[in-house]
Design a protein around this motif. Structure first.
Motif, PDB file in Angstrom:
ATOM      1  N   THR A 135      -5.852  22.747  -3.760  1.00 41.78           N
ATOM      2  CA  THR A 135      -6.233  22.999  -2.371  1.00 41.78           C
ATOM      3  C   THR A 135      -6.822  21.755  -1.718  1.00 41.78           C
ATOM      4  O   THR A 135      -6.535  21.458  -0.541  1.00 41.78           O
ATOM      5  N   ASN A 136      -7.648  21.015  -2.446  1.00 43.26           N
ATOM      6  CA  ASN A 136      -8.278  19.825  -1.867  1.00 43.26           C
ATOM      7  C   ASN A 136      -7.256  18.752  -1.531  1.00 43.26           C
ATOM      8  O   ASN A 136      -7.394  18.040  -0.519  1.00 43.26           O
ATOM      9  N   VAL A 137      -6.235  18.624  -2.352  1.00 41.57           N
ATOM     10  CA  VAL A 137      -5.187  17.642  -2.080  1.00 41.57           C
ATOM     11  C   VAL A 137      -4.405  18.065  -0.841  1.00 41.57           C
ATOM     12  O   VAL A 137      -4.099  17.235   0.026  1.00 41.57           O
ATOM     13  N   ARG A 138      -4.071  19.352  -0.750  1.00 44.47           N
ATOM     14  CA  ARG A 138      -3.350  19.830   0.428  1.00 44.47           C
ATOM     15  C   ARG A 138      -4.193  19.629   1.691  1.00 44.47           C
ATOM     16  O   ARG A 138      -3.685  19.258   2.757  1.00 44.47           O
ATOM     17  N   MET A 139      -5.499  19.877   1.583  1.00 40.92           N
ATOM     18  CA  MET A 139      -6.404  19.692   2.718  1.00 40.92           C
ATOM     19  C   MET A 139      -6.423  18.223   3.148  1.00 40.92           C
ATOM     20  O   MET A 139      -6.370  17.909   4.349  1.00 40.92           O
ATOM     21  N   ALA A 140      -6.476  17.320   2.176  1.00 42.31           N
ATOM     22  CA  ALA A 140      -6.486  15.894   2.483  1.00 42.31           C
ATOM     23  C   ALA A 140      -5.183  15.474   3.157  1.00 42.31           C
ATOM     24  O   ALA A 140      -5.187  14.694   4.115  1.00 42.31           O
TER      25      ALA A 140
ATOM     26  N   LYS B  98       0.828  -1.204   0.000  1.00 45.11           N
ATOM     27  CA  LYS B  98       0.000   0.000   0.000  1.00 45.11           C
ATOM     28  C   LYS B  98       0.865   1.257   0.000  1.00 45.11           C
ATOM     29  O   LYS B  98       0.518   2.269  -0.619  1.00 45.11           O
ATOM     30  N   THR B  99       1.979   1.211   0.711  1.00 47.11           N
ATOM     31  CA  THR B  99       2.885   2.355   0.739  1.00 47.11           C
ATOM     32  C   THR B  99       3.417   2.656  -0.656  1.00 47.11           C
ATOM     33  O   THR B  99       3.441   3.818  -1.094  1.00 47.11           O
ATOM     34  N   LEU B 100       3.827   1.611  -1.355  1.00 44.31           N
ATOM     35  CA  LEU B 100       4.349   1.799  -2.708  1.00 44.31           C
ATOM     36  C   LEU B 100       3.278   2.335  -3.656  1.00 44.31           C
ATOM     37  O   LEU B 100       3.547   3.217  -4.488  1.00 44.31           O
ATOM     38  N   VAL B 101       2.061   1.804  -3.517  1.00 43.60           N
ATOM     39  CA  VAL B 101       0.955   2.292  -4.344  1.00 43.60           C
ATOM     40  C   VAL B 101       0.662   3.758  -4.031  1.00 43.60           C
ATOM     41  O   VAL B 101       0.461   4.580  -4.927  1.00 43.60           O
ATOM     42  N   MET B 102       0.662   4.092  -2.750  1.00 39.37           N
ATOM     43  CA  MET B 102       0.377   5.459  -2.320  1.00 39.37           C
ATOM     44  C   MET B 102       1.403   6.440  -2.885  1.00 39.37           C
ATOM     45  O   MET B 102       1.062   7.490  -3.428  1.00 39.37           O
ATOM     46  N   LEU B 103       2.691   6.090  -2.765  1.00 39.26           N
ATOM     47  CA  LEU B 103       3.754   6.974  -3.261  1.00 39.26           C
ATOM     48  C   LEU B 103       3.676   7.133  -4.775  1.00 39.26           C
ATOM     49  O   LEU B 103       3.967   8.217  -5.303  1.00 39.26           O
ATOM     50  N   SER B 104       3.276   6.067  -5.456  1.00 40.72           N
ATOM     51  CA  SER B 104       3.145   6.138  -6.907  1.00 40.72           C
ATOM     52  C   SER B 104       1.977   7.038  -7.323  1.00 40.72           C
ATOM     53  O   SER B 104       2.101   7.867  -8.232  1.00 40.72           O
ATOM     54  N   LEU B 105       0.842   6.905  -6.638  1.00 37.91           N
ATOM     55  CA  LEU B 105      -0.335   7.711  -6.976  1.00 37.91           C
ATOM     56  C   LEU B 105      -0.115   9.195  -6.696  1.00 37.91           C
ATOM     57  O   LEU B 105      -0.698  10.054  -7.362  1.00 37.91           O
TER      58      LEU B 105
ATOM     59  N   LYS C  61       2.276  10.888  -7.465  1.00 40.09           N
ATOM     60  CA  LYS C  61       2.988  11.497  -8.590  1.00 40.09           C
ATOM     61  C   LYS C  61       2.097  11.692  -9.805  1.00 40.09           C
ATOM     62  O   LYS C  61       2.537  12.231 -10.822  1.00 40.09           O
ATOM     63  N   GLN C  62       0.842  11.251  -9.706  1.00 39.57           N
ATOM     64  CA  GLN C  62      -0.072  11.359 -10.840  1.00 39.57           C
ATOM     65  C   GLN C  62      -0.552  12.795 -11.032  1.00 39.57           C
ATOM     66  O   GLN C  62      -0.604  13.593 -10.088  1.00 39.57           O
ATOM     67  N   GLN C  63      -0.902  13.115 -12.258  1.00 43.02           N
ATOM     68  CA  GLN C  63      -1.375  14.468 -12.560  1.00 43.02           C
ATOM     69  C   GLN C  63      -2.790  14.712 -12.039  1.00 43.02           C
ATOM     70  O   GLN C  63      -3.135  15.841 -11.703  1.00 43.02           O
ATOM     71  N   SER C  64      -3.580  13.663 -11.978  1.00 44.92           N
ATOM     72  CA  SER C  64      -4.969  13.810 -11.541  1.00 44.92           C
ATOM     73  C   SER C  64      -5.033  14.087 -10.034  1.00 44.92           C
ATOM     74  O   SER C  64      -4.459  13.364  -9.226  1.00 44.92           O
ATOM     75  N   ALA C  65      -5.763  15.157  -9.674  1.00 43.84           N
ATOM     76  CA  ALA C  65      -5.917  15.490  -8.251  1.00 43.84           C
ATOM     77  C   ALA C  65      -6.677  14.396  -7.506  1.00 43.84           C
ATOM     78  O   ALA C  65      -6.382  14.115  -6.343  1.00 43.84           O
ATOM     79  N   SER C  66      -7.642  13.776  -8.182  1.00 42.62           N
ATOM     80  CA  SER C  66      -8.411  12.712  -7.528  1.00 42.62           C
ATOM     81  C   SER C  66      -7.516  11.512  -7.211  1.00 42.62           C
ATOM     82  O   SER C  66      -7.694  10.848  -6.177  1.00 42.62           O
ATOM     83  N   ASP C  67      -6.545  11.221  -8.094  1.00 36.79           N
ATOM     84  CA  ASP C  67      -5.596  10.134  -7.824  1.00 36.79           C
ATOM     85  C   ASP C  67      -4.729  10.472  -6.619  1.00 36.79           C
ATOM     86  O   ASP C  67      -4.424   9.592  -5.788  1.00 36.79           O
ATOM     87  N   ARG C  68      -4.331  11.714  -6.514  1.00 33.21           N
ATOM     88  CA  ARG C  68      -3.475  12.115  -5.396  1.00 33.21           C
ATOM     89  C   ARG C  68      -4.262  12.088  -4.083  1.00 33.21           C
ATOM     90  O   ARG C  68      -3.716  11.719  -3.033  1.00 33.21           O
ATOM     91  N   ILE C  69      -5.531  12.468  -4.131  1.00 29.95           N
ATOM     92  CA  ILE C  69      -6.369  12.366  -2.933  1.00 29.95           C
ATOM     93  C   ILE C  69      -6.560  10.909  -2.544  1.00 29.95           C
ATOM     94  O   ILE C  69      -6.528  10.544  -1.363  1.00 29.95           O
TER      95      ILE C  69
END
Length: 270
Positions: free
Chosen positions: A190-195, A143-150, A152-160
């Motif tokens: 902003t939403n990603v930073r909030m999350a 899960k850590t590896l998946v999280m770190l990979s996501l 780096k994605q351009q999509s804000a929803s992926d980063r959230i």
């Protein structure tokens, strides 16, 4: 691949008969799907306990030991001249035991089964506390590896989504803390930073997370994030936050609601 297909392949995965590609697909799905992981967890316990179960020999000295015990008790009663109801009771038991083969067999089987199931219970507990924990640690790493990979994605929803993975982890390591700290400091959304801020606050009892919250407060310009961090530091009763609150008050662009919250925090912590 449908979820039912993943379930059908869990046994093959445990038996090690899947291809490397199929193994990776199963491991990825287990990291993402808690319900599927729980089902795999149960199958793993049953599979391992069956592999490790052992046969037990029946206690062949049972009759001999029992006879000796009865003889000793009766002899003691005779020596003390107390061959009353107690002696008669012991005598009756010995007579019944000697004359009843089914009774001796039943007692032997009962003791064998009792020992078997007690051992099985102990082994199950060992599996749950050792092997299952090891599996959870492996999935936590995945899960850590998946999280770190996501992240780096351009999509804000992926980063959230990546940030939300942290809530499913048993423990977050320094890599996760650093990634959330960087996201909070640099992400353009902003939403990603909030999350990211909410995720850090969720683990605020960790000392390294507290350090991040202290150092990042003065660099934040979003009032909602500023207030969240102030509330978290106040709840921690960390007096180091007073200096950060005072530094925040010196900034000219801080809105009144944030300024009032910082002043309230100084009053509570001093």
């Amino acid at each position: 691949m449908e979820e039912n297909q993943y379930k059908d392949k869990l046994i093959d995965y445990l038996e090690g008969t899947l291809s490397e590609k199929e193994n990776k697909e199963i491991e990825q799905k287990l990291a993402e799907n808690e319900a599927l992981f729980n089902e795999y967890d149960e199958l793993r316990i049953i599979h391992d306990s069956m592999d490790k179960s052992v046969e037990f020999d029946s206690p062949v000295e049972l009759s001999k030991d029992f006879y000796s015990m009865l003889d000793e008790e009766i002899e003691k009663e005779n020596n003390n001249k107390k061959f009353g109801k107690s002696g008669q009771w012991l005598f009756t038991i010995k007579k019944t035991w000697n004359s009843s083969l089914p009774l001796r067999i039943a007692a032997s089987v009962a003791l064998f089964l009792a020992g078997f199931f007690v051992d099985k219970q102990i082994r199950m507990e060992q599996i749950q506390t050792e092997e299952v924990q090891s599996l959870r640690d492996e999935l936590n790493t995945t899960k850590t590896l998946v999280m770190l990979s996501l992240l780096k994605q351009q999509s804000a929803s992926d980063r959230i989504m990546a940030v939300n993975y942290t809530y499913e982890m048993n423990e977050i390591d320094q890599r996760i803390v650093d990634a959330l700290s960087e996201t909070l400091a640099t992400d353009q959304n902003t939403n990603v930073r909030m999350a990211a801020c909410e995720a850090l606050i969720h683990y605020k009892e960790k000392v390294d997370v507290q350090d991040v919250l202290l150092t990042t407060l003065s660099n934040q310009d979003d009032p909602s994030i500023q207030i969240m961090i102030i509330d978290a530091l106040i709840s921690l009763e960390d007096k180091r936050a007073v200096a950060q609150f005072e530094q925040l008050l010196e900034k000219q662009d801080v809105i009144d609601i944030v300024r009032n919250k910082a002043q309230e925090g100084i009053g509570l912590l001093l």
